[in-house]
Enzyme design. Sequence first.
Site, PDB file in Angstrom:
ATOM      1  N   LYS A 181       0.825  -1.202   0.000  1.00 30.60           N
ATOM      2  CA  LYS A 181       0.000   0.000   0.000  1.00 30.60           C
ATOM      3  C   LYS A 181       0.863   1.258   0.000  1.00 30.60           C
ATOM      4  CE  LYS A 181      -4.024   1.906   2.211  1.00 30.60           C
ATOM      5  NZ  LYS A 181      -5.207   1.610   2.953  1.00 30.60           N
ATOM      6  N   ALA A 190      10.179   2.499  -1.760  1.00 37.44           N
ATOM      7  CA  ALA A 190      10.127   3.358  -2.945  1.00 37.44           C
ATOM      8  C   ALA A 190      11.217   4.430  -2.899  1.00 37.44           C
ATOM      9  CB  ALA A 190       8.749   4.001  -3.064  1.00 37.44           C
ATOM     10  N   GLY A 203       6.720   1.056   5.422  1.00 37.51           N
ATOM     11  CA  GLY A 203       7.600   0.139   4.689  1.00 37.51           C
ATOM     12  C   GLY A 203       7.597   0.400   3.196  1.00 37.51           C
ATOM     13  N   CYS A 204       6.417   0.644   2.658  1.00 35.80           N
ATOM     14  CA  CYS A 204       6.295   0.884   1.216  1.00 35.80           C
ATOM     15  C   CYS A 204       6.953   2.205   0.820  1.00 35.80           C
ATOM     16  CB  CYS A 204       4.826   0.858   0.809  1.00 35.80           C
ATOM     17  SG  CYS A 204       4.053  -0.741   1.134  1.00 35.80           S
ATOM     18  N   THR A 205       6.832   3.201   1.679  1.00 35.22           N
ATOM     19  CA  THR A 205       7.474   4.488   1.417  1.00 35.22           C
ATOM     20  C   THR A 205       8.990   4.335   1.432  1.00 35.22           C
ATOM     21  OG1 THR A 205       5.608   5.696   2.360  1.00 35.22           O
ATOM     22  CG2 THR A 205       7.716   6.864   2.243  1.00 35.22           C
TER      23      THR A 205
END
Length: 153
Positions: free
Chosen positions: A38, A48, A43-45
Amino acid sequence: MLQQGDAIPTGTIKDADGVEFTLDRYAGKPLVVYFYPKADTPGCTNEAKDFTALADEFAAAGVPVVGVSKDKPAKLRKFADKYGLSVILASDEEGTLCEAFGTWVEKSMYGRSYMGIERDTFLFDADGRLQRVWLKVKVKGHAQEVLEAAQAL
């Protein structure tokens, strides 16, 4: 789940601007495809941002990086703009690519089961054949490890 040597799956996805494309547009180049649960979560930030920090090195190696989630394109655009992300973010709202790659899995949190995207990364060679898979990725140091594998192709 894909196995080493498998061909890159196809399926129509949308970029952060809502433009449809398939991974075939990278034919003839090595390619990194990473799946994340998401946009705009910690974590995703970080993942990326790590891939973005190495974007010039991936480009010098001739390896595009595509991050895929089920977020809507508008959310991906806000995510990219908020953090200055330069990796290609793709929306697989229908989950076609997630299914093809085997990243749409049953997960569990606090004793509750639900379906979600597993954080996995796939490296394809210039012939569109899978060379390496990272499953259940831990973010710290991951982008650097993927870059080194991509440079070794």
